[in-house]
Write a protein that holds these residues in place. Structure first.
Motif, short mmCIF file in Angstrom:
data_model
loop_
_atom_site.label_atom_id
_atom_site.label_comp_id
_atom_site.label_asym_id
_atom_site.label_seq_id
_atom_site.Cartn_x
_atom_site.Cartn_y
_atom_site.Cartn_z
N THR A 103 0.48 -1.24 -0.42
CA THR A 103 -0.26 -0.31 -0.28
C THR A 103 0.71 1.77 0.11
OG1 THR A 103 -0.12 0.37 2.74
CG2 THR A 103 -1.97 -1.93 0.81
N GLN A 104 2.15 1.22 0.71
CA GLN A 104 2.90 2.50 0.92
C GLN A 104 3.38 2.52 -0.68
OE1 GLN A 104 5.16 1.10 4.42
NE2 GLN A 104 4.45 2.65 5.08
N LEU A 105 3.76 1.51 -1.07
CA LEU A 105 4.06 1.62 -2.19
C LEU A 105 3.22 1.82 -3.46
CD1 LEU A 105 7.30 0.76 -5.16
CD2 LEU A 105 5.77 -1.22 -4.93
N GLU A 106 2.15 2.01 -3.86
CA GLU A 106 1.04 2.52 -4.10
C GLU A 106 0.85 3.90 -4.16
OE1 GLU A 106 -2.07 2.42 -7.24
OE2 GLU A 106 -0.81 0.64 -6.52
N GLU A 107 1.31 4.48 -2.92
CA GLU A 107 1.01 5.18 -2.78
C GLU A 107 2.15 6.55 -3.35
OE1 GLU A 107 0.75 6.27 1.30
OE2 GLU A 107 -1.54 4.70 2.09
N ALA A 108 3.27 5.83 -3.29
CA ALA A 108 4.74 6.67 -3.80
C ALA A 108 4.70 6.42 -5.24
CB ALA A 108 5.99 5.54 -3.59
N LEU A 109 4.08 5.28 -5.99
CA LEU A 109 3.96 5.76 -7.00
C LEU A 109 2.74 6.38 -7.82
CD1 LEU A 109 3.82 1.96 -7.90
CD2 LEU A 109 5.77 3.04 -7.89
N ALA A 110 1.49 6.76 -7.01
CA ALA A 110 0.67 7.44 -7.33
C ALA A 110 0.96 8.77 -7.13
CB ALA A 110 -0.17 7.47 -6.36
N TRP A 129 6.44 -8.26 -7.03
CA TRP A 129 4.88 -7.10 -7.27
C TRP A 129 5.84 -6.21 -8.62
CZ3 TRP A 129 6.97 -3.90 -2.07
CH2 TRP A 129 6.09 -4.90 -1.20
N MET A 130 5.38 -6.23 -9.11
CA MET A 130 4.90 -5.83 -11.32
C MET A 130 4.92 -4.08 -10.69
SD MET A 130 6.18 -8.33 -12.01
CE MET A 130 6.02 -7.74 -13.98
N LEU A 131 5.63 -3.44 -11.86
CA LEU A 131 5.27 -1.97 -12.15
C LEU A 131 5.50 -2.18 -13.57
CD1 LEU A 131 7.26 -0.52 -8.83
CD2 LEU A 131 5.40 -1.46 -8.65
N ARG A 132 5.15 -0.93 -13.87
CA ARG A 132 4.70 -0.24 -15.63
C ARG A 132 5.44 0.81 -15.40
NH1 ARG A 132 6.35 -3.17 -20.30
NH2 ARG A 132 5.48 -1.63 -21.60
N PHE A 133 6.64 0.81 -15.90
CA PHE A 133 7.02 1.94 -15.83
C PHE A 133 6.58 2.74 -17.74
CE2 PHE A 133 10.83 5.21 -17.46
CZ PHE A 133 10.45 6.26 -16.40
#
Length: 325
Positions: free
Chosen positions: A19-26, A62-66
């Motif tokens: 959840t912290q990662l989500e907030e940071a990416l936002a 965890w998967m992210l997309r830049f």
């Protein structure tokens, strides 16, 4: 997913919740370029769904997309616009613009042309394994990797990263494997390599779709040429090209990975599960083949050699934050 791989070690003391990662990416979502904006970058939902999560978890990975976008402004077009502006000034004033004024004209010309320029988009998969303290980027360009890492570090307090390092350099190891024709356990040498002379000649020899267990290759190595790329396979499951900089390129999953799976077993979750499941085993085996991890650590001091491959697999799900994997 993951046609190329640049691998980073995450400092073991860094801990963050999803959840912290989500907030940071936002804080840095991707937005298309404005009319006079040359480039833009940020995070998009990895599932490709509008307003979806920016950080997805599949099996604890965890998967992210830049994503990035850049205006395509050819240098020749810009130069022609600058010449037109300079000619107008000369016609109106009878003088040629000086160096400083020409530089200003270039900026003016760029602002004039950018709203009409075509755009190009691209994206990079980012895989974070919080248990293994590992970050993997799906790119073969170090400049792009630096851009992604800089954005992560900017918005994730305390995140400390270092490029994966090994006791034996990939170049020295590849030279030994080719010279002795004996790859490390679990790996095989495929039919592609590049050899370069370290002297001022910079002579290059490339083999493609060619057997490498020949005296000619050994002769090049004995003459001083060093491998910069070597095609390999791991466990008959993943093929790749290892580079002298410890990057993996042309990553491909072999048929054995998909045995027993139905054709409709695809989708985001299945793709992530396959990629992370295979690569999370390949990486520690490759580290072991290169003598273990840690010529330098995140703190800059010499690190202890990595444990054997079997211990690395066990550490991935264990509580020991100091274990490499």
């Amino acid at each position: 997913m993951f046609k190329n791989m640049i691998v980073y070690r995450i400092a073991p003391e860094w801990q963050v919740e999803l959840t912290q990662l989500e907030e940071a990416l936002a804080k840095a979502p991707f937005q298309e370029c404005g009319a006079t904006q040359e480039k833009s970058s940020g995070w998009v939902p990895p599932r490709g769904e509008a307003h979806g999560l920016l950080a997805e978890s599949v099996g604890g990975h965890w998967m992210l997309r830049f994503q990035w976008e850049a205006k395509m402004l050819p240098a020749t077009v810009l130069a022609r616009k600058v010449r037109e502006k300079a000619a107008q000034i000369e016609q109106q004033t009878g003088r040629k613009p000086g160096k400083k004024e020409t530089k200003e004209l270039k900026e003016e010309a760029k602002l004039d042309l950018l709203p009409m320029a075509f755009t190009k988009q691209g994206g990079t998969w980012v895989w974070i394994d919080p248990q293994a303290h590992l970050l993997v980027l799906d790119t073969g360009a170090q400049g792009r990797a630096d851009e992604v890492v800089s954005l992560l570090v900017e918005h994730l307090p305390g995140l400390s990263l270092a490029l994966l390092d090994t006791q034996t350099s990939p170049q020295a190891a590849m030279a030994l494997w080719l010279k002795e024709q004996e790859p490390p356990a679990g790996f095989s040498i495929d039919r592609e390599c590049e050899l370069k002379a370290p002297d001022e000649t910079k002579a290059v020899v490339r083999y493609a779709r060619h057997p490498l267990d020949i005296e000619e290759v050994q002769g090049h190595i004995e003459a001083g040429k060093l491998p910069t790329k070597l095609a390999m396979s791991w466990d008959d499951r993943v093929s790749f090209v290892l580079t002298e900089g410890l990057q993996l390129k042309k990553v491909a999953f072999l048929d054995t990975v998909f045995e027993g799976q139905a054709q409709d077993d695809g989708g985001f979750d299945a793709d992530v599960a396959i990629a992370t499941g295979e690569l999370s085993q390949l990486i520690p085996d490759l580290i072991a083949a290169l003598g273990g991890e840690g010529r330098t650590s995140l703190g800059g001091a010499a690190a202890d050699p990595a444990p054997a491959a079997g211990a690395l697999h066990a550490a991935a799900s264990g509580p020991d934050d100091d274990a490499p994997f």
